[in-house]
Design a protein around this motif. Structure first.
Motif, PDB file in Angstrom:
ATOM      1  N   LEU A 127      12.736 -63.036   6.932  1.00  0.00           N
ATOM      2  CA  LEU A 127      12.784 -64.471   6.675  1.00  0.00           C
ATOM      3  C   LEU A 127      13.832 -65.135   7.565  1.00  0.00           C
ATOM      4  O   LEU A 127      14.887 -64.574   7.839  1.00  0.00           O
ATOM      5  CB  LEU A 127      13.103 -64.746   5.206  1.00  0.00           C
ATOM      6  CG  LEU A 127      12.030 -64.348   4.181  1.00  0.00           C
ATOM      7  CD1 LEU A 127      12.487 -64.700   2.781  1.00  0.00           C
ATOM      8  CD2 LEU A 127      10.708 -65.034   4.500  1.00  0.00           C
ATOM      9  N   THR A 128      13.507 -66.335   8.014  1.00  0.00           N
ATOM     10  CA  THR A 128      14.439 -67.141   8.796  1.00  0.00           C
ATOM     11  C   THR A 128      14.969 -68.277   7.936  1.00  0.00           C
ATOM     12  O   THR A 128      14.608 -68.411   6.758  1.00  0.00           O
ATOM     13  CB  THR A 128      13.727 -67.677  10.049  1.00  0.00           C
ATOM     14  OG1 THR A 128      12.583 -68.449   9.643  1.00  0.00           O
ATOM     15  CG2 THR A 128      13.263 -66.545  10.952  1.00  0.00           C
ATOM     16  N   GLU A 129      15.850 -69.095   8.526  1.00  0.00           N
ATOM     17  CA  GLU A 129      16.421 -70.219   7.780  1.00  0.00           C
ATOM     18  C   GLU A 129      15.309 -71.136   7.294  1.00  0.00           C
ATOM     19  O   GLU A 129      14.317 -71.351   7.979  1.00  0.00           O
ATOM     20  CB  GLU A 129      17.392 -70.997   8.679  1.00  0.00           C
ATOM     21  CG  GLU A 129      18.656 -70.226   9.040  1.00  0.00           C
ATOM     22  CD  GLU A 129      19.564 -69.988   7.848  1.00  0.00           C
ATOM     23  OE1 GLU A 129      19.366 -70.653   6.806  1.00  0.00           O
ATOM     24  OE2 GLU A 129      20.454 -69.155   7.959  1.00  0.00           O
ATOM     25  N   PRO A 130      15.466 -71.633   6.066  1.00  0.00           N
ATOM     26  CA  PRO A 130      16.607 -71.565   5.138  1.00  0.00           C
ATOM     27  C   PRO A 130      16.457 -70.480   4.067  1.00  0.00           C
ATOM     28  O   PRO A 130      17.009 -70.618   2.981  1.00  0.00           O
ATOM     29  CB  PRO A 130      16.584 -72.949   4.502  1.00  0.00           C
ATOM     30  CG  PRO A 130      15.118 -73.290   4.430  1.00  0.00           C
ATOM     31  CD  PRO A 130      14.472 -72.640   5.625  1.00  0.00           C
ATOM     32  N   TYR A 131      15.681 -69.420   4.351  1.00  0.00           N
ATOM     33  CA  TYR A 131      15.404 -68.400   3.336  1.00  0.00           C
ATOM     34  C   TYR A 131      16.103 -67.075   3.624  1.00  0.00           C
ATOM     35  O   TYR A 131      15.789 -66.065   3.004  1.00  0.00           O
ATOM     36  CB  TYR A 131      13.895 -68.147   3.251  1.00  0.00           C
ATOM     37  CG  TYR A 131      13.065 -69.388   3.048  1.00  0.00           C
ATOM     38  CD1 TYR A 131      13.000 -70.008   1.808  1.00  0.00           C
ATOM     39  CD2 TYR A 131      12.343 -69.939   4.098  1.00  0.00           C
ATOM     40  CE1 TYR A 131      12.231 -71.144   1.614  1.00  0.00           C
ATOM     41  CE2 TYR A 131      11.572 -71.074   3.920  1.00  0.00           C
ATOM     42  CZ  TYR A 131      11.522 -71.680   2.678  1.00  0.00           C
ATOM     43  OH  TYR A 131      10.768 -72.806   2.496  1.00  0.00           O
ATOM     44  N   THR A 132      17.036 -67.058   4.574  1.00  0.00           N
ATOM     45  CA  THR A 132      17.657 -65.785   4.958  1.00  0.00           C
ATOM     46  C   THR A 132      18.422 -65.134   3.805  1.00  0.00           C
ATOM     47  O   THR A 132      18.624 -63.914   3.816  1.00  0.00           O
ATOM     48  CB  THR A 132      18.610 -66.008   6.142  1.00  0.00           C
ATOM     49  OG1 THR A 132      19.540 -67.048   5.810  1.00  0.00           O
ATOM     50  CG2 THR A 132      17.831 -66.397   7.385  1.00  0.00           C
ATOM     51  N   ALA A 133      18.826 -65.906   2.813  1.00  0.00           N
ATOM     52  CA  ALA A 133      19.564 -65.327   1.688  1.00  0.00           C
ATOM     53  C   ALA A 133      18.714 -64.358   0.878  1.00  0.00           C
ATOM     54  O   ALA A 133      19.249 -63.510   0.161  1.00  0.00           O
ATOM     55  CB  ALA A 133      20.099 -66.431   0.780  1.00  0.00           C
ATOM     56  N   ARG A 137      17.081 -58.908  -0.763  1.00  0.00           N
ATOM     57  CA  ARG A 137      17.330 -59.185  -2.187  1.00  0.00           C
ATOM     58  C   ARG A 137      16.050 -59.554  -2.932  1.00  0.00           C
ATOM     59  O   ARG A 137      15.863 -59.141  -4.073  1.00  0.00           O
ATOM     60  CB  ARG A 137      18.340 -60.321  -2.323  1.00  0.00           C
ATOM     61  CG  ARG A 137      19.681 -60.017  -1.685  1.00  0.00           C
ATOM     62  CD  ARG A 137      20.601 -61.238  -1.735  1.00  0.00           C
ATOM     63  NE  ARG A 137      20.797 -61.723  -3.095  1.00  0.00           N
ATOM     64  CZ  ARG A 137      21.450 -62.844  -3.396  1.00  0.00           C
ATOM     65  NH1 ARG A 137      21.953 -63.598  -2.409  1.00  0.00           N
ATOM     66  NH2 ARG A 137      21.609 -63.206  -4.646  1.00  0.00           N
ATOM     67  N   GLY A 138      15.176 -60.365  -2.316  1.00  0.00           N
ATOM     68  CA  GLY A 138      13.959 -60.789  -2.987  1.00  0.00           C
ATOM     69  C   GLY A 138      12.767 -59.956  -2.566  1.00  0.00           C
ATOM     70  O   GLY A 138      12.712 -59.407  -1.456  1.00  0.00           O
ATOM     71  N   PHE A 139      11.776 -59.859  -3.456  1.00  0.00           N
ATOM     72  CA  PHE A 139      10.581 -59.073  -3.172  1.00  0.00           C
ATOM     73  C   PHE A 139       9.513 -59.957  -2.536  1.00  0.00           C
ATOM     74  O   PHE A 139       9.322 -61.120  -2.920  1.00  0.00           O
ATOM     75  CB  PHE A 139      10.047 -58.428  -4.460  1.00  0.00           C
ATOM     76  CG  PHE A 139      10.872 -57.258  -4.920  1.00  0.00           C
ATOM     77  CD1 PHE A 139      10.693 -55.998  -4.363  1.00  0.00           C
ATOM     78  CD2 PHE A 139      11.847 -57.424  -5.903  1.00  0.00           C
ATOM     79  CE1 PHE A 139      11.450 -54.922  -4.777  1.00  0.00           C
ATOM     80  CE2 PHE A 139      12.612 -56.353  -6.332  1.00  0.00           C
ATOM     81  CZ  PHE A 139      12.422 -55.093  -5.755  1.00  0.00           C
ATOM     82  N   ASP A 140       8.812 -59.360  -1.569  1.00  0.00           N
ATOM     83  CA  ASP A 140       7.773 -60.048  -0.810  1.00  0.00           C
ATOM     84  C   ASP A 140       6.434 -59.858  -1.516  1.00  0.00           C
ATOM     85  O   ASP A 140       5.919 -58.740  -1.609  1.00  0.00           O
ATOM     86  CB  ASP A 140       7.723 -59.484   0.612  1.00  0.00           C
ATOM     87  CG  ASP A 140       6.738 -60.232   1.502  1.00  0.00           C
ATOM     88  OD1 ASP A 140       6.060 -61.147   1.008  1.00  0.00           O
ATOM     89  OD2 ASP A 140       6.657 -59.884   2.695  1.00  0.00           O
ATOM     90  N   GLY A 141       5.869 -60.952  -2.027  1.00  0.00           N
ATOM     91  CA  GLY A 141       4.604 -60.854  -2.724  1.00  0.00           C
ATOM     92  C   GLY A 141       3.474 -60.381  -1.834  1.00  0.00           C
ATOM     93  O   GLY A 141       2.575 -59.666  -2.291  1.00  0.00           O
ATOM     94  N   ARG A 142       3.475 -60.771  -0.566  1.00  0.00           N
ATOM     95  CA  ARG A 142       2.412 -60.332   0.339  1.00  0.00           C
ATOM     96  C   ARG A 142       2.462 -58.822   0.555  1.00  0.00           C
ATOM     97  O   ARG A 142       1.429 -58.149   0.575  1.00  0.00           O
ATOM     98  CB  ARG A 142       2.531 -61.057   1.677  1.00  0.00           C
ATOM     99  CG  ARG A 142       1.437 -60.711   2.667  1.00  0.00           C
ATOM    100  CD  ARG A 142       1.580 -61.523   3.929  1.00  0.00           C
ATOM    101  NE  ARG A 142       2.830 -61.226   4.632  1.00  0.00           N
ATOM    102  CZ  ARG A 142       3.232 -61.856   5.747  1.00  0.00           C
ATOM    103  NH1 ARG A 142       2.483 -62.819   6.251  1.00  0.00           N
ATOM    104  NH2 ARG A 142       4.365 -61.529   6.317  1.00  0.00           N
TER     105      ARG A 142
END
Length: 513
Positions: A127-133, A137-142
């Motif tokens: 993920l790029t900005e603004p989702y880099t956080a 940490r987060g799971f990718d639904g795809r």
């Protein structure tokens, strides 16, 4: 100009001009009276104005029309060209439904529905900005939706019930363009090679069907207007023309047929062309069955159908009476490039290179050379000559992938010449080979072989100067007002191809120890 000259003496002598009001009434000067009207008639005779025919002008155009709807692409019923822009209908990829928001939302829902912790391999990493956080940490639904083992859990499978089935991909990995077809009652509208971007009547070729009477009929009656464009001659002899466009400065060139045609129209017959706008419907094939013109003398003329030899606007395979009207994406919102790949021939290395410039929205680090010619300093210090070393081959930057011409089977028992992707091998000083990683961008991967080894390119689709491939997200509106989001893949020519600087059997200064 009337003026009054005054002399004034102060410390010196000088003159001052002042405008004076003209005496009398200026209306007579503006009237531009002619003392000899016969002189004007004689000038008209000299210029050939008296040689005109007793012609007429069209005052009404009546057309019998049919509006034949264009159907959606096979297995893409949700991308109906009646409402969805044609660019989105052609260019939408198999994974375009997975927006970043849906990947985050479904990934969080799947992690909550799972009975145990999900594998770390499904965490976000690109993920790029603004989702880099969310990276790490987060799971990718795809990613979870493609894991058949996890989908065996009914609770997780229920989370992905809203995910539509995969769309067939119109992008061809070997020719680097889109190919598909739209059905209609008048025939199939085939898209033979769409490079991405604007669509219009030239985008498709037709495979016509048996002419019929399908579609909705309409009789349209419109008022024709004179065809005008910037730089065309004025309609009257003494009318001042627009000087901002000089069509006379455009040299006629048979290599530019359209330019020569425009010059012939506007300079030779500039006032004999009329424009009659006919009503069309987006997402339909406009068929002109009959066309009649009523002139100013009250006579009706039947306009013959365009001949088979030539027509300015004609879809290959159709006659001049059928024209597709597409809904288009007007000024869509365009995101930053997600993938950028340049492909071109390196004449020095005699190889075709594919270079990843941007992948997943991030610029690719091509690394630093350890061999090869570096910048030469302007001033060389005096001293002993450098120690030289022999290098079998200079370094090639990272994310550079070579292609070589090979005879490849075409599936019909024959062979065809294709550029086939190779893989570079780095040799350590002790002779240990290390194979470089495969490409990451989907532009350089064959869908049937994600490792990239089977990726092939058609030589006729690579111009001598190279091409630039881009993938970016666009947002537009359908004719219903609904948002339409898709990822556009485009190809465009380069001014010059990439140069790797690869040299074999090189001798260069040895690095300091």
């Amino acid at each position: 100009m009337n003026a009054v000259v005054t002399h004034e003496t102060t410390d010196g002598l000088h003159l001052r001009l002042e405008p004076a009001r003209p005496a009398g009434d200026p209306e007579r000067g503006f009237a531009a009276e002619l003392a000899d009207p016969a002189w004007l008639v004689g000038r008209q005779w000299q210029l050939g104005e008296h040689q005109g025919e007793n012609a007429t002008s069209p005052v009404r155009v009546t057309a019998a029309l049919r509006h034949v709807p264009i159907g959606p692409i096979a297995r893409r019923p949700g991308l109906d060209p009646l409402t969805v822009p044609a660019e989105a209908a052609i260019e939408t990829g198999p994974e375009d439904w997975w927006t970043t928001g849906r990947r985050i939302r479904l990934g969080r829902a799947a992690s909550e529905a799972a009975a145990s912790a999900l594998p770390a391999a499904h965490l976000f990493s690109d993920l790029t900005e603004p989702y880099t956080a969310l990276n790490g940490r987060g799971f990718d639904g795809r990613s979870i939706a493609h894991d058949t083992t996890l989908l065996a859990d009914p609770a997780i499978a229920a989370v992905f019930a809203e995910v539509p089935g995969p769309l067939p991909d119109t992008w061809r990995a070997d020719t680097l363009d889109h190919a598909t077809a739209f059905p209609s009652a008048e025939g199939t509208l085939a898209v033979p090679a769409h490079d991405g971007g604007e669509t219009d009547w030239w985008t498709v070729d037709a495979r016509p069907a048996t002419p019929g009477t399908s579609g909705e009929g309409q009789t349209a009656s419109v008022w024709p207007e004179r065809f005008r464009l910037p730089g065309s001659p004025a309609l009257r002899w003494w009318q001042i023309e627009d000087h901002r466009v000089d069509l006379g400065g455009l040299p006629p060139d048979r290599a530019h047929f359209a330019s020569a045609l425009v010059l012939d129209i506007v300079l030779g017959h500039g006032d004999d062309w009329f424009l009659a706008p006919l009503p069309g419907r987006a997402g339909h094939l406009l068929v002109v069955e009959d066309l009649t013109v009523l002139d100013s003398f009250g006579k009706t003329w039947a306009v013959p159908h365009p001949g088979p030899d030539w027509s300015l606007f004609r879809v290959h395979g159709f006659d001049g009476r059928r024209l597709p009207i597409w809904p288009v994406a007007e000024n869509p919102l365009t995101g930053n490039p997600l993938d950028v790949v340049t492909i071109g021939t390196d004449e020095d290395a005699e190889l075709l290179w594919a270079v990843e410039e941007t992948v997943a929205g991030r610029a690719v680090d091509h690394g630093r050379r350890t061999t090869g010619d570096g910048p030469v300093p302007e001033e060389q210090p005096l001293g002993p000559p450098p120690t030289l070393r022999y290098v079998p081959a200079t370094d090639v930057p990272k994310a550079w992938y070579p292609y070589t011409l090979e005879d490849r089977p075409d599936g019909d028992g024959h062979t065809r010449i294709r550029y086939q992707q190779g893989r570079l091998v780095e040799m350590a000083y002790d002779g240990t080979p290390t194979r470089r990683d495969p490409p990451v961008s989907a532009f350089l991967l064959d869908p049937a072989d994600p490792t990239g080894r089977a990726h092939e390119l058609a030589p006729d689709r690579i111009p001598p100067t190279g091409i630039r491939l881009e993938r970016r997200t666009l947002l537009a509106r359908a004719t219903t007002g609904a948002p339409v989001l898709w990822t556009r893949r485009t190809r465009a020519p380069l001014l010059s191809g990439p140069s790797s600087g690869l040299r074999f059997d090189a001798v260069e200064p040895a690095p300091p120890t």
